[in-house]
Design a protein around this motif. Structure first.
Motif, PDB file in Angstrom:
ATOM      1  N   LEU A  65      54.222  12.790  22.088  1.00 26.82           N
ATOM      2  CA  LEU A  65      55.017  13.277  23.216  1.00 26.82           C
ATOM      3  C   LEU A  65      54.484  14.619  23.718  1.00 26.82           C
ATOM      4  O   LEU A  65      54.366  14.842  24.928  1.00 26.82           O
ATOM      5  CB  LEU A  65      56.487  13.397  22.816  1.00 26.82           C
ATOM      6  CG  LEU A  65      57.463  13.811  23.900  1.00 26.82           C
ATOM      7  CD1 LEU A  65      57.388  12.901  25.118  1.00 26.82           C
ATOM      8  CD2 LEU A  65      58.871  13.837  23.338  1.00 26.82           C
ATOM      9  N   GLU A  66      54.145  15.496  22.796  1.00 27.68           N
ATOM     10  CA  GLU A  66      53.595  16.794  23.192  1.00 27.68           C
ATOM     11  C   GLU A  66      52.255  16.628  23.913  1.00 27.68           C
ATOM     12  O   GLU A  66      51.995  17.283  24.931  1.00 27.68           O
ATOM     13  CB  GLU A  66      53.440  17.703  21.977  1.00 27.68           C
ATOM     14  CG  GLU A  66      53.061  19.109  22.342  1.00 27.68           C
ATOM     15  CD  GLU A  66      53.126  20.077  21.171  1.00 27.68           C
ATOM     16  OE1 GLU A  66      52.769  21.239  21.385  1.00 27.68           O
ATOM     17  OE2 GLU A  66      53.526  19.674  20.065  1.00 27.68           O
ATOM     18  N   GLU A  67      51.415  15.723  23.417  1.00 26.37           N
ATOM     19  CA  GLU A  67      50.133  15.459  24.074  1.00 26.37           C
ATOM     20  C   GLU A  67      50.347  14.932  25.487  1.00 26.37           C
ATOM     21  O   GLU A  67      49.650  15.333  26.422  1.00 26.37           O
ATOM     22  CB  GLU A  67      49.314  14.445  23.270  1.00 26.37           C
ATOM     23  CG  GLU A  67      48.698  14.999  22.017  1.00 26.37           C
ATOM     24  CD  GLU A  67      47.972  13.923  21.216  1.00 26.37           C
ATOM     25  OE1 GLU A  67      47.652  12.847  21.766  1.00 26.37           O
ATOM     26  OE2 GLU A  67      47.727  14.154  20.020  1.00 26.37           O
ATOM     27  N   LYS A  68      51.299  14.016  25.652  1.00 23.01           N
ATOM     28  CA  LYS A  68      51.577  13.456  26.975  1.00 23.01           C
ATOM     29  C   LYS A  68      52.079  14.545  27.925  1.00 23.01           C
ATOM     30  O   LYS A  68      51.696  14.587  29.096  1.00 23.01           O
ATOM     31  CB  LYS A  68      52.601  12.324  26.868  1.00 23.01           C
ATOM     32  CG  LYS A  68      52.879  11.632  28.165  1.00 23.01           C
ATOM     33  CD  LYS A  68      51.640  11.123  28.876  1.00 23.01           C
ATOM     34  CE  LYS A  68      51.094   9.864  28.300  1.00 23.01           C
ATOM     35  NZ  LYS A  68      49.947   9.321  29.057  1.00 23.01           N
ATOM     36  N   MET A  69      52.911  15.443  27.420  1.00 18.80           N
ATOM     37  CA  MET A  69      53.391  16.554  28.252  1.00 18.80           C
ATOM     38  C   MET A  69      52.219  17.417  28.709  1.00 18.80           C
ATOM     39  O   MET A  69      52.172  17.841  29.866  1.00 18.80           O
ATOM     40  CB  MET A  69      54.404  17.410  27.490  1.00 18.80           C
ATOM     41  CG  MET A  69      55.798  16.864  27.491  1.00 18.80           C
ATOM     42  SD  MET A  69      56.519  16.716  29.133  1.00 18.80           S
ATOM     43  CE  MET A  69      56.596  18.420  29.646  1.00 18.80           C
ATOM     44  N   GLU A  70      51.284  17.682  27.816  1.00 16.13           N
ATOM     45  CA  GLU A  70      50.113  18.485  28.188  1.00 16.13           C
ATOM     46  C   GLU A  70      49.300  17.774  29.264  1.00 16.13           C
ATOM     47  O   GLU A  70      48.836  18.407  30.209  1.00 16.13           O
ATOM     48  CB  GLU A  70      49.254  18.794  26.961  1.00 16.13           C
ATOM     49  CG  GLU A  70      49.906  19.744  25.975  1.00 16.13           C
ATOM     50  CD  GLU A  70      50.301  21.079  26.593  1.00 16.13           C
ATOM     51  OE1 GLU A  70      49.507  21.651  27.368  1.00 16.13           O
ATOM     52  OE2 GLU A  70      51.420  21.545  26.295  1.00 16.13           O
ATOM     53  N   GLU A  71      49.149  16.455  29.139  1.00 19.86           N
ATOM     54  CA  GLU A  71      48.424  15.687  30.152  1.00 19.86           C
ATOM     55  C   GLU A  71      49.125  15.781  31.508  1.00 19.86           C
ATOM     56  O   GLU A  71      48.476  15.987  32.537  1.00 19.86           O
ATOM     57  CB  GLU A  71      48.340  14.215  29.746  1.00 19.86           C
ATOM     58  CG  GLU A  71      47.409  13.915  28.608  1.00 19.86           C
ATOM     59  CD  GLU A  71      47.462  12.445  28.206  1.00 19.86           C
ATOM     60  OE1 GLU A  71      47.767  11.581  29.069  1.00 19.86           O
ATOM     61  OE2 GLU A  71      47.213  12.160  27.027  1.00 19.86           O
ATOM     62  N   LEU A  72      50.445  15.613  31.500  1.00 23.95           N
ATOM     63  CA  LEU A  72      51.199  15.669  32.750  1.00 23.95           C
ATOM     64  C   LEU A  72      51.143  17.057  33.385  1.00 23.95           C
ATOM     65  O   LEU A  72      51.018  17.183  34.610  1.00 23.95           O
ATOM     66  CB  LEU A  72      52.650  15.239  32.517  1.00 23.95           C
ATOM     67  CG  LEU A  72      52.842  13.756  32.197  1.00 23.95           C
ATOM     68  CD1 LEU A  72      54.267  13.489  31.739  1.00 23.95           C
ATOM     69  CD2 LEU A  72      52.477  12.895  33.392  1.00 23.95           C
ATOM     70  N   LYS A  73      51.228  18.093  32.561  1.00 21.81           N
ATOM     71  CA  LYS A  73      51.123  19.454  33.108  1.00 21.81           C
ATOM     72  C   LYS A  73      49.757  19.651  33.753  1.00 21.81           C
ATOM     73  O   LYS A  73      49.657  20.279  34.812  1.00 21.81           O
ATOM     74  CB  LYS A  73      51.378  20.497  32.023  1.00 21.81           C
ATOM     75  CG  LYS A  73      52.838  20.584  31.624  1.00 21.81           C
ATOM     76  CD  LYS A  73      53.140  21.780  30.737  1.00 21.81           C
ATOM     77  CE  LYS A  73      52.497  21.680  29.397  1.00 21.81           C
ATOM     78  NZ  LYS A  73      52.945  22.728  28.455  1.00 21.81           N
ATOM     79  N   GLU A  74      48.730  19.102  33.145  1.00 20.83           N
ATOM     80  CA  GLU A  74      47.388  19.236  33.707  1.00 20.83           C
ATOM     81  C   GLU A  74      47.273  18.464  35.026  1.00 20.83           C
ATOM     82  O   GLU A  74      46.727  18.966  36.007  1.00 20.83           O
ATOM     83  CB  GLU A  74      46.351  18.720  32.712  1.00 20.83           C
ATOM     84  CG  GLU A  74      44.933  18.982  33.134  1.00 20.83           C
ATOM     85  CD  GLU A  74      43.930  18.614  32.070  1.00 20.83           C
ATOM     86  OE1 GLU A  74      42.884  18.060  32.454  1.00 20.83           O
ATOM     87  OE2 GLU A  74      44.187  18.864  30.875  1.00 20.83           O
TER      88      GLU A  74
END
Length: 94
Positions: A65-74
């Motif tokens: 979930l944290e990785e996906k959030m980082e992807e979305l922020k990018e």
């Protein structure tokens, strides 16, 4: 965050770029929920009510979930500060 615009803890509702402001708002809500789930998971782990396998699965899910959030922020050109909106007299959200 839009290039050249200061981070001031507010959602930016520029009529020409409403999609960006909406993405900022949605990601802020998702980040808030992610942090709540993470805190609850930590309490359950510390409470000793989970098996080793459940702890492993929970940790993996939170990392994903944290990785996906980082992807979305990018994707939306946002950083963590952009998700910490100002709630006025209540202070910052995150």
């Amino acid at each position: 965050m839009q290039p050249g615009s200061p981070t001031n803890g507010r959602i930016h509702w520029d009529p020409d770029n409403a999609k960006h402001g909406l993405a900022q708002l949605v990601l802020t809500v998702i980040e808030l929920l992610r942090q709540i789930v993470e805190r609850h998971a930590i309490r359950r782990v510390e409470g000793g009510t989970l098996t080793d396998e459940q702890i492993e699965n929970l940790g993996e899910a939170l990392m994903n979930l944290e990785e996906k959030m980082e992807e979305l922020k990018e994707i939306f050109n946002l950083d963590t500060e952009d998700l910490n909106i100002d709630l006025g007299p209540l202070g910052s959200l995150l």
